[in-house]
Design an enzyme around this catalytic site. Structure first.
Site, PDB file in Angstrom:
ATOM      1  N   ASP A  99      42.394  39.918  47.079  1.00  0.00           N
ATOM      2  CA  ASP A  99      41.554  38.788  45.951  1.00  0.00           C
ATOM      3  C   ASP A  99      39.513  39.254  46.375  1.00  0.00           C
ATOM      4  O   ASP A  99      39.706  40.278  47.079  1.00  0.00           O
ATOM      5  CB  ASP A  99      41.137  37.152  46.266  1.00  0.00           C
ATOM      6  CG  ASP A  99      40.850  36.904  45.179  1.00  0.00           C
ATOM      7  OD1 ASP A  99      40.908  37.128  43.453  1.00  0.00           O
ATOM      8  OD2 ASP A  99      39.714  36.226  45.266  1.00  0.00           O
ATOM      9  N   SER A 100      39.137  39.336  45.093  1.00  0.00           N
ATOM     10  CA  SER A 100      38.090  39.269  45.369  1.00  0.00           C
ATOM     11  C   SER A 100      36.930  39.123  46.129  1.00  0.00           C
ATOM     12  O   SER A 100      35.897  39.123  47.146  1.00  0.00           O
ATOM     13  CB  SER A 100      36.740  39.508  44.021  1.00  0.00           C
ATOM     14  OG  SER A 100      37.408  38.454  43.229  1.00  0.00           O
TER      15      SER A 100
ATOM     16  N   CYS B  35      43.794  38.565  42.597  1.00  0.00           N
ATOM     17  CA  CYS B  35      42.652  38.771  41.233  1.00  0.00           C
ATOM     18  C   CYS B  35      42.970  39.207  40.385  1.00  0.00           C
ATOM     19  O   CYS B  35      43.979  39.520  39.371  1.00  0.00           O
ATOM     20  CB  CYS B  35      41.348  39.488  42.103  1.00  0.00           C
ATOM     21  SG  CYS B  35      40.468  40.199  41.232  1.00  0.00           S
TER      22      CYS B  35
ATOM     23  N   GLU C  61      32.953  29.881  44.589  1.00  0.00           N
ATOM     24  CA  GLU C  61      32.001  30.137  46.434  1.00  0.00           C
ATOM     25  C   GLU C  61      31.012  29.629  46.909  1.00  0.00           C
ATOM     26  O   GLU C  61      30.938  30.296  48.514  1.00  0.00           O
ATOM     27  CB  GLU C  61      31.520  31.873  45.824  1.00  0.00           C
ATOM     28  CG  GLU C  61      32.446  32.632  45.424  1.00  0.00           C
ATOM     29  CD  GLU C  61      33.467  33.686  46.781  1.00  0.00           C
ATOM     30  OE1 GLU C  61      32.429  32.893  47.864  1.00  0.00           O
ATOM     31  OE2 GLU C  61      34.374  33.687  45.973  1.00  0.00           O
TER      32      GLU C  61
ATOM     33  N   CYS D 169      41.524  32.307  35.880  1.00  0.00           N
ATOM     34  CA  CYS D 169      40.882  33.296  37.585  1.00  0.00           C
ATOM     35  C   CYS D 169      40.886  32.679  38.961  1.00  0.00           C
ATOM     36  O   CYS D 169      41.513  31.479  39.050  1.00  0.00           O
ATOM     37  CB  CYS D 169      39.245  32.822  37.388  1.00  0.00           C
ATOM     38  SG  CYS D 169      38.237  33.779  38.855  1.00  0.00           S
TER      39      CYS D 169
ATOM     40  N   HIS E 172      39.783  31.019  41.502  1.00  0.00           N
ATOM     41  CA  HIS E 172      38.892  30.635  42.156  1.00  0.00           C
ATOM     42  C   HIS E 172      39.488  29.209  40.882  1.00  0.00           C
ATOM     43  O   HIS E 172      38.575  28.090  41.101  1.00  0.00           O
ATOM     44  CB  HIS E 172      37.361  31.098  41.938  1.00  0.00           C
ATOM     45  CG  HIS E 172      37.206  32.485  42.656  1.00  0.00           C
ATOM     46  ND1 HIS E 172      37.607  33.475  42.729  1.00  0.00           N
ATOM     47  CD2 HIS E 172      35.907  32.052  43.333  1.00  0.00           C
ATOM     48  CE1 HIS E 172      37.147  34.140  43.508  1.00  0.00           C
ATOM     49  NE2 HIS E 172      35.976  33.622  44.268  1.00  0.00           N
TER      50      HIS E 172
END
Length: 288
Positions: A30-31, A93, A173, A207, A209
């Site tokens: 993942d990023s 991702c 994040e 996503c 996240h």
């Protein structure tokens, strides 16, 4: 912390053939930290498998980058995983899944490569009561049309609206997944799609996240919409793939963490997902 330079020549070696008790690890890419939702789902679904998690925190976010750039990053990650002898790579991702799955498969034909978009689309097509589906995703995933095509292929009458939610990634994040800021962004991006005569009935969190915002989204949108988490769908797809190829492992799986930057911040979040690793699990910093 020691930095590892990946030897791309060694990384191009094909993995060993699968066999009935295959102890080779699964690589999860993942990023940033969002893919930990996929890793956690894989751990619940496949507790015997060893996982290698790679977060490219040095180059996030991916959602605003060009497709060729994201594809190059995914190929870097694939080379790293192959050098570590994985049997499967999961592109956790969604942006990388939208742009790079087929390219990675062509470069590494001996490696099982899964994205999370197909799995999420399959679940949304099945769970949406009326076929009115909203996909909340990054700009790159929305531009790609990958979710729209994948859902349409499974449920042609469905109406699919892709909504870019770029600030959601930043909120996750920074750990701001609940409270007035997160709620305001959810209302701004999504609320109007779930009101009125033709309100959507299903929200795909497109996503990795975004599942961390699920409690906030439920609070803002109410109990009616179906919420589709691609992490759980992706874990189910991985389990089916391993079963079909007789490549499952037996025993007690471990998880090894890698990041391209911000190891301390990453470790703090990973420790919450995997308490058995401790509050600050070891993270190896690598260069791709």
């Amino acid at each position: 912390m020691e930095r590892l330079i990946v030897d791309n020549a060694a990384a191009c070696q094909a993995p060993l053939p699968a066999f009935a008790d295959d102890p080779r690890p699964i690589g999860v890419f993942d990023s940033g930290i969002g893919g930990l939702t996929v890793a956690a789902a894989l751990r619940r679904r496949l507790p015997a498998e060893t996982l290698l998690y790679l977060g490219d925190l040095a180059r996030l976010p991916y959602g605003t980058k060009e497709a060729r750039t994201v594809t190059r990053y995914a190929l870097n990650a694939a080379a790293f995983f192959v050098s570590r002898g994985v049997k499967m790579m999961v592109l956790a991702c969604n942006t990388a899944s939208a742009h790079a799955v087929e390219v990675v498969r062509r470069h590494h034909p001996g490696l099982a490569v899964l994205g999370v978009i197909d799995a999420g689309a399959e679940r949304a097509a099945a769970q949406s009561p009326g076929g009115r589906i909203v996909v909340a995703a990054t700009e790159g995933t929305c531009r790609s049309g990958a979710f729209q095509r994948a859902i349409a292929g499974r449920r042609p009458p469905a109406t699919v609206t892709a909504v870019p939610c770029p600030m959601f990634v930043a909120l996750v994040e920074e750990g701001l997944t609940e409270g007035p800021i997160a709620e305001a962004m959810a209302r701004q991006y999504l609320l109007h799609h779930f009101r009125g005569e033709h309100a959507a009935d299903c929200l795909v969190l497109g996503c990795t996240h975004f599942p961390l915002l699920a409690p906030t989204l439920r609070k803002v949108l109410g109990p009616a919409p179906q919420l589709v988490l691609s992490a759980d769908a992706g874990a189910d797809q991985a389990a089916r793939t391993l079963a079909a190829t007789a490549a499952a492992a037996s025993g007690d799986g471990a998880i090894h963490l890698f990041a391209t930057d911000a190891a301390d911040r990453f470790a703090a979040v990973a420790g919450r997902f995997f308490p058995a690793l401790g509050e600050r699990p070891a993270v190896e910093v690598v260069d791709l």
